[in-house]
Design an enzyme around this catalytic site. Structure first.
Site, PDB file in Angstrom:
ATOM      1  N   LYS A  13       0.832  -1.212   0.000  1.00  0.00           N
ATOM      2  CA  LYS A  13       0.000   0.000   0.000  1.00  0.00           C
ATOM      3  C   LYS A  13       0.867   1.263   0.000  1.00  0.00           C
ATOM      4  CE  LYS A  13      -2.047  -0.949   3.893  1.00  0.00           C
ATOM      5  NZ  LYS A  13      -1.345  -2.209   4.262  1.00  0.00           N
ATOM      6  N   ARG A  88      -9.360   1.837   8.932  1.00  0.00           N
ATOM      7  CA  ARG A  88      -8.966   0.492   9.305  1.00  0.00           C
ATOM      8  C   ARG A  88      -9.981  -0.187  10.207  1.00  0.00           C
ATOM      9  NH1 ARG A  88      -3.212   0.796   9.055  1.00  0.00           N
ATOM     10  NH2 ARG A  88      -2.170  -0.950   9.939  1.00  0.00           N
ATOM     11  N   ARG A 127      11.708  -5.754   4.697  1.00  0.00           N
ATOM     12  CA  ARG A 127      11.485  -4.313   4.458  1.00  0.00           C
ATOM     13  C   ARG A 127      12.515  -3.452   5.188  1.00  0.00           C
ATOM     14  NH1 ARG A 127       5.775  -1.642   5.432  1.00  0.00           N
ATOM     15  NH2 ARG A 127       5.956  -2.708   7.438  1.00  0.00           N
ATOM     16  N   ARG A 160      11.558  -1.567  10.659  1.00  0.00           N
ATOM     17  CA  ARG A 160      10.528  -1.091  11.578  1.00  0.00           C
ATOM     18  C   ARG A 160      10.405  -2.010  12.786  1.00  0.00           C
ATOM     19  NH1 ARG A 160       5.187   0.442   8.168  1.00  0.00           N
ATOM     20  NH2 ARG A 160       4.229  -0.807   9.817  1.00  0.00           N
ATOM     21  N   ARG A 171      -0.394  -8.540  13.545  1.00  0.00           N
ATOM     22  CA  ARG A 171      -0.993  -7.522  12.673  1.00  0.00           C
ATOM     23  C   ARG A 171      -1.930  -8.166  11.655  1.00  0.00           C
ATOM     24  NH1 ARG A 171       4.342  -5.262  10.659  1.00  0.00           N
ATOM     25  NH2 ARG A 171       3.140  -3.998   9.195  1.00  0.00           N
TER      26      ARG A 171
HETATM   27  P1  AP5 Z   1       4.870  -1.581   1.826  1.00  0.00           P
HETATM   28  O1  AP5 Z   1       4.536  -0.746   0.656  1.00  0.00           O
HETATM   29  O2  AP5 Z   1       5.645  -0.945   2.934  1.00  0.00           O
HETATM   30  O3  AP5 Z   1       3.547  -2.308   2.410  1.00  0.00           O
HETATM   31  P2  AP5 Z   1       2.282  -1.728   3.163  1.00  0.00           P
HETATM   32  O4  AP5 Z   1       1.098  -2.395   2.604  1.00  0.00           O
HETATM   33  O5  AP5 Z   1       2.308  -0.237   3.184  1.00  0.00           O
HETATM   34  O6  AP5 Z   1       2.565  -2.329   4.621  1.00  0.00           O
HETATM   35  P3  AP5 Z   1       2.568  -1.688   6.067  1.00  0.00           P
HETATM   36  O7  AP5 Z   1       3.208  -2.732   6.949  1.00  0.00           O
HETATM   37  O8  AP5 Z   1       3.202  -0.339   6.098  1.00  0.00           O
HETATM   38  O9  AP5 Z   1       1.109  -1.592   6.414  1.00  0.00           O
HETATM   39  P4  AP5 Z   1       0.508  -1.595   7.785  1.00  0.00           P
HETATM   40  O10 AP5 Z   1      -0.889  -1.353   7.451  1.00  0.00           O
HETATM   41  O11 AP5 Z   1       0.772  -2.783   8.633  1.00  0.00           O
HETATM   42  O12 AP5 Z   1       1.342  -0.477   8.588  1.00  0.00           O
HETATM   43  P5  AP5 Z   1       0.960   1.007   9.027  1.00  0.00           P
HETATM   44  O13 AP5 Z   1       2.187   1.806   8.974  1.00  0.00           O
HETATM   45  O14 AP5 Z   1      -0.240   1.478   8.306  1.00  0.00           O
HETATM   46  O15 AP5 Z   1       5.670  -2.875   1.291  1.00  0.00           O
HETATM   47  C1  AP5 Z   1       6.142  -3.882   2.169  1.00  0.00           C
HETATM   48  C2  AP5 Z   1       7.482  -4.414   1.648  1.00  0.00           C
HETATM   49  O16 AP5 Z   1       7.296  -5.066   0.394  1.00  0.00           O
HETATM   50  C3  AP5 Z   1       8.542  -3.340   1.385  1.00  0.00           C
HETATM   51  O17 AP5 Z   1       9.801  -3.839   1.735  1.00  0.00           O
HETATM   52  C4  AP5 Z   1       8.465  -3.103  -0.131  1.00  0.00           C
HETATM   53  O18 AP5 Z   1       9.688  -2.654  -0.671  1.00  0.00           O
HETATM   54  C5  AP5 Z   1       8.098  -4.478  -0.638  1.00  0.00           C
HETATM   55  N1  AP5 Z   1       7.263  -4.462  -1.838  1.00  0.00           N
HETATM   56  C6  AP5 Z   1       6.241  -3.610  -2.134  1.00  0.00           C
HETATM   57  N2  AP5 Z   1       5.675  -3.947  -3.322  1.00  0.00           N
HETATM   58  C7  AP5 Z   1       6.363  -5.037  -3.770  1.00  0.00           C
HETATM   59  C8  AP5 Z   1       6.224  -5.868  -4.930  1.00  0.00           C
HETATM   60  N3  AP5 Z   1       5.272  -5.660  -5.858  1.00  0.00           N
HETATM   61  N4  AP5 Z   1       7.078  -6.920  -5.056  1.00  0.00           N
HETATM   62  C9  AP5 Z   1       8.041  -7.174  -4.117  1.00  0.00           C
HETATM   63  N5  AP5 Z   1       8.191  -6.416  -2.998  1.00  0.00           N
HETATM   64  C10 AP5 Z   1       7.368  -5.366  -2.835  1.00  0.00           C
HETATM   65  O19 AP5 Z   1       0.518   0.775  10.542  1.00  0.00           O
HETATM   66  C11 AP5 Z   1       1.439   0.451  11.553  1.00  0.00           C
HETATM   67  C12 AP5 Z   1       0.744   0.478  12.916  1.00  0.00           C
HETATM   68  O20 AP5 Z   1       0.267   1.809  13.199  1.00  0.00           O
HETATM   69  C13 AP5 Z   1      -0.520  -0.403  13.027  1.00  0.00           C
HETATM   70  O21 AP5 Z   1      -0.191  -1.724  13.368  1.00  0.00           O
HETATM   71  C14 AP5 Z   1      -1.298   0.315  14.125  1.00  0.00           C
HETATM   72  O22 AP5 Z   1      -0.791   0.034  15.398  1.00  0.00           O
HETATM   73  C15 AP5 Z   1      -1.020   1.788  13.825  1.00  0.00           C
HETATM   74  N6  AP5 Z   1      -2.005   2.376  12.892  1.00  0.00           N
HETATM   75  C16 AP5 Z   1      -1.752   2.909  11.651  1.00  0.00           C
HETATM   76  N7  AP5 Z   1      -2.877   3.348  11.077  1.00  0.00           N
HETATM   77  C17 AP5 Z   1      -3.893   3.108  11.971  1.00  0.00           C
HETATM   78  C18 AP5 Z   1      -5.286   3.326  11.942  1.00  0.00           C
HETATM   79  N8  AP5 Z   1      -5.885   3.880  10.855  1.00  0.00           N
HETATM   80  N9  AP5 Z   1      -6.018   2.925  13.009  1.00  0.00           N
HETATM   81  C19 AP5 Z   1      -5.423   2.368  14.093  1.00  0.00           C
HETATM   82  N10 AP5 Z   1      -4.099   2.133  14.184  1.00  0.00           N
HETATM   83  C20 AP5 Z   1      -3.330   2.500  13.123  1.00  0.00           C
END
Ligand code: AP5
Ligand code: ZN
Length: 216
Positions: A13, A88, A127, A160, A171
């Site tokens: 994402k 979310r 990552r 991270r 998660r």
């Molecule tokens: P990446 O693009 O980083 O993946 P992503 O889907 O963004 O994954 P996240 O882990 O960031 O999502 P998340 O929802 O768990 O975390 P968030 O920060 O929102 O890609 C992942 C890896 O794959 C990278 O290494 C990339 O290079 C590689 N890659 C990408 N595309 C590829 C491809 N096509 N082929 C090969 N490799 C590829 O949330 C973190 C925490 O914050 C949550 O757990 C929660 O505690 C809190 N939080 C955040 N938002 C909220 C909310 N709205 N409500 C409540 N708590 C929240």
């Protein structure tokens, strides 16, 4: 015109949201990035969020909805933003609909990216992110030119805290319980698009742009 990226952790994402933002000139609104910025600057909010994030649970709805409401009030959000990791929970999705209705704004597209669990774990385990600009890398799939150094800004690349194996599984569990119901909430809208996250990042971008009818 707002865009929403929906899907489990690690499907890409953030990677795809950064590309879409560059293409459309819209700000990237990642609640995860906003929370991590609060944690590293040590604000009261960051102190509350830190332990929750490290455990893989969700931060409270009121706090998140407040953050997003404030962000949408900023001048650069006037023409729309790209949401990543928000909404979310059902409560967040309903709050977003209310916030947008108040502003006479709408969701142009919901992009739901999907990927088998084994690939998610593989992507998250490798990552690396830039501490300075937030650029996203992968040790195997998206390596930086110089190991540990950001291609874009020279910043240091780190893992991270929540990309540890036990936290990744937690998660995924939380996603299934709290976020997966949003697929039913958005799924019947004409603006909802589901794409597979398989293949390299460029292939996924092409799929998304085709679904949105945008020419790169
Ligand atoms: P990446 O693009 O980083 O993946 P992503 O889907 O963004 O994954 P996240 O882990 O960031 O999502 P998340 O929802 O768990 O975390 P968030 O920060 O929102 O890609 C992942 C890896 O794959 C990278 O290494 C990339 O290079 C590689 N890659 C990408 N595309 C590829 C491809 N096509 N082929 C090969 N490799 C590829 O949330 C973190 C925490 O914050 C949550 O757990 C929660 O505690 C809190 N939080 C955040 N938002 C909220 C909310 N709205 N409500 C409540 N708590 C929240
Ligand atoms: Zn950087």
């Amino acid at each position: 015109e707002h865009f929403i990226f929906l899907g489990p952790p690690g499907v890409g994402k953030g990677t795809q949201a950064q590309v879409l933002c560059r293409l459309l000139g819209l700000p990237h609104v990642s609640t995860g990035d906003m929370l991590r910025a609060s944690v590293s600057s040590g604000t009261a909010l960051g102190q509350r969020a830190k332990a929750v994030m490290e455990s893989g649970q969700l931060v409270g709805d009121d706090l998140i909805i407040g953050l997003v409401a404030e962000r949408l009030g900023m001048a650069d959000a006037r023409n729309g933003v790209v949401f990543d990791g928000f909404p979310r929970t059902m409560a967040q999705a309903q709050a977003l609909d209310d916030l947008l209705a108040q502003r006479g704004a709408r969701v142009r597209a919901i992009i739901h990216i999907d990927l088998p669990t084994e690939e998610i774990v593989e992507r998250l385990s490798g990552r690396r992110v830039c501490v300075q600009c937030g650029a996203i890398y992968h040790v195997k799939y998206q390596p930086s030119r110089v190991e540990g150094v950001c291609d874009l800004c020279g910043g240091r690349l780190v893992q991270r805290d929540d990309d540890q194996p036990e936290v990744i599984l937690k998660r995924l569990e939380v996603y299934a319980a709290e976020t997966a119901p949003l697929v039913a909430y958005y799924g019947s809208r004409p603006s909802y698009h589901r794409v597979t996250g398989e293949g390299d990042a460029e292939a996924v971008t092409s799929r998304i742009l085709a679904a949105l009818g945008i020419r790169a």
